[in-house]
Design a protein around this motif. Structure first.
Motif, PDB file in Angstrom:
ATOM      1  N   GLU A 184      21.271  62.739  66.483  1.00  0.00           N
ATOM      2  CA  GLU A 184      20.587  61.649  65.813  1.00  0.00           C
ATOM      3  C   GLU A 184      19.185  62.077  65.373  1.00  0.00           C
ATOM      4  O   GLU A 184      18.577  62.964  65.974  1.00  0.00           O
ATOM      5  N   GLU A 185      18.694  61.420  64.333  1.00  0.00           N
ATOM      6  CA  GLU A 185      17.305  61.613  63.928  1.00  0.00           C
ATOM      7  C   GLU A 185      16.389  61.182  65.073  1.00  0.00           C
ATOM      8  O   GLU A 185      16.658  60.203  65.773  1.00  0.00           O
ATOM      9  N   ASP A 186      15.312  61.938  65.291  1.00  0.00           N
ATOM     10  CA  ASP A 186      14.317  61.696  66.343  1.00  0.00           C
ATOM     11  C   ASP A 186      14.821  62.061  67.738  1.00  0.00           C
ATOM     12  O   ASP A 186      14.111  61.856  68.719  1.00  0.00           O
ATOM     13  N   SER A 187      16.034  62.620  67.844  1.00  0.00           N
ATOM     14  CA  SER A 187      16.531  63.033  69.151  1.00  0.00           C
ATOM     15  C   SER A 187      15.929  64.387  69.531  1.00  0.00           C
ATOM     16  O   SER A 187      15.360  65.098  68.696  1.00  0.00           O
ATOM     17  N   ASN A 188      16.057  64.737  70.789  1.00  0.00           N
ATOM     18  CA  ASN A 188      15.513  65.999  71.271  1.00  0.00           C
ATOM     19  C   ASN A 188      16.271  67.172  70.642  1.00  0.00           C
ATOM     20  O   ASN A 188      17.498  67.178  70.602  1.00  0.00           O
ATOM     21  N   ALA A 189      15.532  68.141  70.144  1.00  0.00           N
ATOM     22  CA  ALA A 189      16.150  69.305  69.491  1.00  0.00           C
ATOM     23  C   ALA A 189      16.475  70.349  70.555  1.00  0.00           C
ATOM     24  O   ALA A 189      15.573  70.969  71.115  1.00  0.00           O
ATOM     25  N   ASP A 190      17.759  70.553  70.834  1.00  0.00           N
ATOM     26  CA  ASP A 190      18.127  71.471  71.908  1.00  0.00           C
ATOM     27  C   ASP A 190      19.073  72.580  71.473  1.00  0.00           C
ATOM     28  O   ASP A 190      19.431  73.438  72.280  1.00  0.00           O
ATOM     29  N   LYS A 191      19.476  72.612  70.169  1.00  0.00           N
ATOM     30  CA  LYS A 191      20.425  73.632  69.732  1.00  0.00           C
ATOM     31  C   LYS A 191      20.198  74.035  68.281  1.00  0.00           C
ATOM     32  O   LYS A 191      19.715  73.251  67.471  1.00  0.00           O
ATOM     33  N   LEU A 192      20.597  75.262  68.002  1.00  0.00           N
ATOM     34  CA  LEU A 192      20.721  75.783  66.639  1.00  0.00           C
ATOM     35  C   LEU A 192      22.202  75.785  66.298  1.00  0.00           C
ATOM     36  O   LEU A 192      23.040  76.141  67.131  1.00  0.00           O
ATOM     37  N   PHE A 193      22.547  75.367  65.064  1.00  0.00           N
ATOM     38  CA  PHE A 193      23.946  75.251  64.655  1.00  0.00           C
ATOM     39  C   PHE A 193      24.229  76.140  63.438  1.00  0.00           C
ATOM     40  O   PHE A 193      23.417  76.212  62.513  1.00  0.00           O
ATOM     41  N   LEU A 194      25.401  76.772  63.448  1.00  0.00           N
ATOM     42  CA  LEU A 194      25.917  77.494  62.288  1.00  0.00           C
ATOM     43  C   LEU A 194      27.306  76.941  61.996  1.00  0.00           C
ATOM     44  O   LEU A 194      28.159  76.881  62.887  1.00  0.00           O
ATOM     45  N   VAL A 195      27.533  76.516  60.749  1.00  0.00           N
ATOM     46  CA  VAL A 195      28.821  75.928  60.376  1.00  0.00           C
ATOM     47  C   VAL A 195      29.841  77.041  60.152  1.00  0.00           C
ATOM     48  O   VAL A 195      29.657  77.898  59.287  1.00  0.00           O
ATOM     49  N   LEU A 196      30.909  77.024  60.946  1.00  0.00           N
ATOM     50  CA  LEU A 196      32.003  77.982  60.760  1.00  0.00           C
ATOM     51  C   LEU A 196      33.069  77.414  59.837  1.00  0.00           C
ATOM     52  O   LEU A 196      33.615  78.127  58.989  1.00  0.00           O
ATOM     53  N   SER A 197      33.368  76.139  59.993  1.00  0.00           N
ATOM     54  CA  SER A 197      34.346  75.496  59.114  1.00  0.00           C
ATOM     55  C   SER A 197      34.081  74.005  59.072  1.00  0.00           C
ATOM     56  O   SER A 197      33.461  73.436  59.979  1.00  0.00           O
ATOM     57  N   GLY A 198      34.544  73.368  58.004  1.00  0.00           N
ATOM     58  CA  GLY A 198      34.342  71.935  57.842  1.00  0.00           C
ATOM     59  C   GLY A 198      33.087  71.615  57.050  1.00  0.00           C
ATOM     60  O   GLY A 198      32.377  72.503  56.571  1.00  0.00           O
ATOM     61  N   VAL A 199      32.817  70.334  56.902  1.00  0.00           N
ATOM     62  CA  VAL A 199      31.652  69.845  56.161  1.00  0.00           C
ATOM     63  C   VAL A 199      30.877  68.875  57.039  1.00  0.00           C
ATOM     64  O   VAL A 199      31.448  67.962  57.634  1.00  0.00           O
ATOM     65  N   ALA A 200      29.568  69.085  57.115  1.00  0.00           N
ATOM     66  CA  ALA A 200      28.683  68.182  57.863  1.00  0.00           C
ATOM     67  C   ALA A 200      27.664  67.599  56.900  1.00  0.00           C
ATOM     68  O   ALA A 200      27.310  68.225  55.893  1.00  0.00           O
ATOM     69  N   GLN A 201      27.202  66.412  57.198  1.00  0.00           N
ATOM     70  CA  GLN A 201      26.242  65.721  56.336  1.00  0.00           C
ATOM     71  C   GLN A 201      24.917  65.533  57.066  1.00  0.00           C
ATOM     72  O   GLN A 201      24.888  65.137  58.229  1.00  0.00           O
ATOM     73  N   VAL A 202      23.827  65.823  56.356  1.00  0.00           N
ATOM     74  CA  VAL A 202      22.482  65.587  56.888  1.00  0.00           C
ATOM     75  C   VAL A 202      22.088  64.168  56.512  1.00  0.00           C
ATOM     76  O   VAL A 202      22.084  63.812  55.327  1.00  0.00           O
ATOM     77  N   MET A 203      21.771  63.365  57.514  1.00  0.00           N
ATOM     78  CA  MET A 203      21.505  61.948  57.302  1.00  0.00           C
ATOM     79  C   MET A 203      20.038  61.618  57.588  1.00  0.00           C
ATOM     80  O   MET A 203      19.439  62.157  58.513  1.00  0.00           O
ATOM     81  N   ALA A 204      19.481  60.728  56.780  1.00  0.00           N
ATOM     82  CA  ALA A 204      18.121  60.232  56.997  1.00  0.00           C
ATOM     83  C   ALA A 204      18.149  58.718  57.029  1.00  0.00           C
ATOM     84  O   ALA A 204      18.953  58.085  56.346  1.00  0.00           O
ATOM     85  N   LYS A 205      17.294  58.146  57.841  1.00  0.00           N
ATOM     86  CA  LYS A 205      17.207  56.691  57.914  1.00  0.00           C
ATOM     87  C   LYS A 205      16.807  56.158  56.548  1.00  0.00           C
ATOM     88  O   LYS A 205      15.886  56.668  55.913  1.00  0.00           O
TER      89      LYS A 205
END
Length: 619
Positions: A206-227
């Motif tokens: 979620e937006e404003d959540s604690n940042a605890d990981k780095l992500f690399l997309v291997l497959s599929g589609v993800a969407q970046v969401m903003a309030k």
């Protein structure tokens, strides 16, 4: 290594229900249906049980799933003709993780530079040790069984191969900030990676959540969401996208979600979340999946450990800054409109990313302005301070001394006190900017307010010298930038710095029957800019200006003091062997002074100026 095996298979294989339960915690689960997961679980008839501290002999022809406990995996490969443990490959696998010895061996082999048979044998030596505080349980499947399952279910072949045999190092090398990292150090990061699978429509974070990981997309589609409340601002959207991800697919589509908008889409090879780890800030956007997704992830703790042996913070910040600079033209900053994107992109080396803590004073009222700031993350407050002197009659001050001792005849002394008032002008957030007046090429600009951070903030700053250098080959663009910035506060010198401004002011002066003044000013400027070395030609140009605008018989005579005219006349008709470029300086300054004092004030209120600003898109 590899001996001292402690295995226990009492009670036979696990029940199908338990195997299904464990496999639901792995990356395989999102690709399996209720029917196929049963069949898939049947491919894992064997189990391995052991306790912490005991080594486990793993078969390179099999794939293992950690069901309970933790497993440390290390390997040995040659280094300087000696057999040493490759500490960079040491990692810990936890519940739900996949362990592939074949993959480990392939990674090691690819890093080997010595090709002898003996050295290759050393690469076969892989060690797995149970760790943690509880007993270890592994499920295993041989590759032949897994291949047969994939042939029966070809739609599952790609994700299974991706999870079991992916070359992690090659994937990591697609990230620009890792491309200069050596293979040996990259293997350390590769060992820290985990596979994480998400079903369609799941929230990754979620937006404003604690940042605890780095992500690399291997497959599929993800969407970046903003309030949606924030994302309606184009400048905020542009900064959020550059700060949270490598994707560059702007959509700004709210869809059926009235609370969020999609500001970017991420596909295979895109990465996100890395800068939040380096800057140690909360997530600036949220991410959710648009379909089944498989990610390669690195936890914050592991990433921080990696930075200790491979300090790439500056490289990562440089890459983030590069993305931000490339988006400057999209930030919606009015006075940057009209500046070509390639010019703004050339600012890359001059732009600075500033990390400031909460309550940090960025600059104070009265400071000399040297930089312009854009808020990337966080916020600031803007305050002004005013001092007012109050006079009061009395016999003295609080310490028994008057500030004015009177006239000696018993008159009361006057006490002067200074009262300071602090006025809050407002707050600014991501995508907004401040300090822009410092970029105008004029006398030293004094800050008119104090700006203080209200939380930990990331600021993008551009210093005045670098910004001015950007326009060294295009005065018109610089003039247009200054006009967009100053608007109604623009002075005559800013109008005359633009070719269309000169034409506009000339149009106004012609209507006022004073066009000769601007023509004289332009003619002198051309004379000063002329680098002609031929004395006769230069004298001829100077005489033409004098005859046209300065002589008593001039057709378009301008109003100049006699002393100024006499000095010019003497230089032109004397025996001088040079004609100085400042010959008309005094005359040009005088005409400019007269125009600024009289004509310009009326020009500022005219429709001619409005028309000029309209052509530039300045409202």
């Amino acid at each position: 290594m590899g001996s001292g095996i402690s295995l226990r298979r009492k009670g036979g294989p696990l029940s199908l229900e338990k195997r299904i339960k464990y496999l639901r915690e792995t990356p395989f689960s999102i690709y399996l249906t209720a029917e196929t997961i049963d069949e898939f679980a049947m491919c894992f008839p064997q189990t391995i049980r052991t306790v912490p501290g005991k080594s486990i002999k793993l078969d390179h022809r099999k794939i293992y799933v950690v069901c309970e406990g933790e497993v440390d995996l290390s390997a040995s490969y040659p280094q300087k003709n000696t057999k040493v443990e490759a500490r960079g490959y040491l990692c810990r696998k936890r519940r739900g993780d996949i362990v592939s010895v074949r993959q480990a061996k392939e990674d090691i082999a690819r890093r080997m530079t010595l090709k002898s048979h003996k050295m290759k044998d050393l690469a076969e030596d892989v060690m797995t040790v149970g760790s943690g505080d509880s007993s270890i349980l592994l499920l295993c499947v041989d590759m032949v069984t897994l291949d047969n399952f994939s042939k029966t279910h070809p739609e599952l072949s790609k994700p299974i191969v991706e999870i079991c045999t992916s070359q992690i190092e090659d994937r990591l090398l697609t990230m620009p900030f890792l491309q200069e990292v050596t293979r040996s150090k990259l293997s350390v990061l590769a060992a820290m990676c985990r596979y994480e699978a998400f079903d369609s429509g799941q929230t990754v974070f979620e937006e404003d959540s604690n940042a605890d990981k780095l992500f690399l997309v291997l497959s599929g589609v993800a969407q970046v969401m903003a309030k949606s409340g924030l994302a309606s601002s184009e400048e905020t959207v542009a900064l959020q996208r550059t700060f949270v991800c490598s994707g560059d697919r702007k959509t700004l589509d709210a869809g059926t979600d009235t609370h969020h908008v999609t500001i970017a889409e991420l596909k295979s090879g895109d990465y996100f979340g890395e800068t939040a780890l380096v800057f140690n800030i909360d997530r600036t956007c949220g991410v959710r999946t648009a379909g089944k997704c498989l990610f390669l992830t690195v936890h914050r703790t592991d990433f921080e450990n990696f930075l200790k042996i491979c300090p790439i913070e500056e490289c990562l910040k440089r890459e983030t800054k590069k993305r931000m600079v490339s988006k400057l033209s999209s930030l919606g900053i009015p006075f940057l409109n009209g500046i070509p994107e390639e010019m703004l992109s050339s600012l890359g080396e001059s732009v600075v990313l500033n990390e400031v803590p909460k309550d940090h004073v960025i600059f104070k009222q009265g400071d000399v302005g040297e930089s312009f700031y854009i808020i990337v993350h966080g916020g600031v407050r803007v305050d002004t301070i005013a001092s007012v002197e109050n006079e009061a009659n009395g016999t003295g001050t609080d310490d028994g001394k008057s500030s004015n001792e009177g006239n000696g005849d018993g008159d009361e002394a006057t006490t002067v006190s200074t009262v300071t008032t602090n006025t809050a002008l407002g707050s600014l957030g991501p995508g907004q900017y401040f300090g822009e007046m410092s970029l105008v090429d004029s006398d030293s600009h004094m800050r008119t307010a104090t700006v203080t951070s209200t939380q930990k903030s990331i600021l993008l700053s551009i210093d005045k010298a670098s910004f001015q250098k950007l326009f060294s080959c295009n005065n018109n663009i610089l003039a247009e930038f200054e006009l967009r910035l100053l608007k109604d506060s623009a002075k005559l010198k800013h109008i005359l710095a633009h070719s269309l401004g000169i034409a506009s002011f000339r149009e106004f002066l012609e209507a006022e029957h004073a066009g000769e003044n601007i023509d004289f000013w332009v003619a002198v400027k051309e004379f000063q800019d002329n680098e002609e070395d031929d004395l006769d030609k230069r004298k001829e140009q100077a005489k033409h200006i004098f005859v046209t605008f300065c002589a008593n018989y001039a057709d378009r005579q301008v109003n100049l003091p006699h002393t100024v005219l006499a000095k010019i006349d003497a230089s032109l008709h004397g025996d001088a062997k040079t004609i100085p470029s400042d010959l008309f300086d005094a005359a040009r300054h005088e005409i400019f002074r007269l125009l600024e004092k009289d004509k310009f004030e009326r020009y500022k209120k005219s429709s001619t100026l409005k028309s000029f600003f309209g052509r530039l898109g300045i409202l």
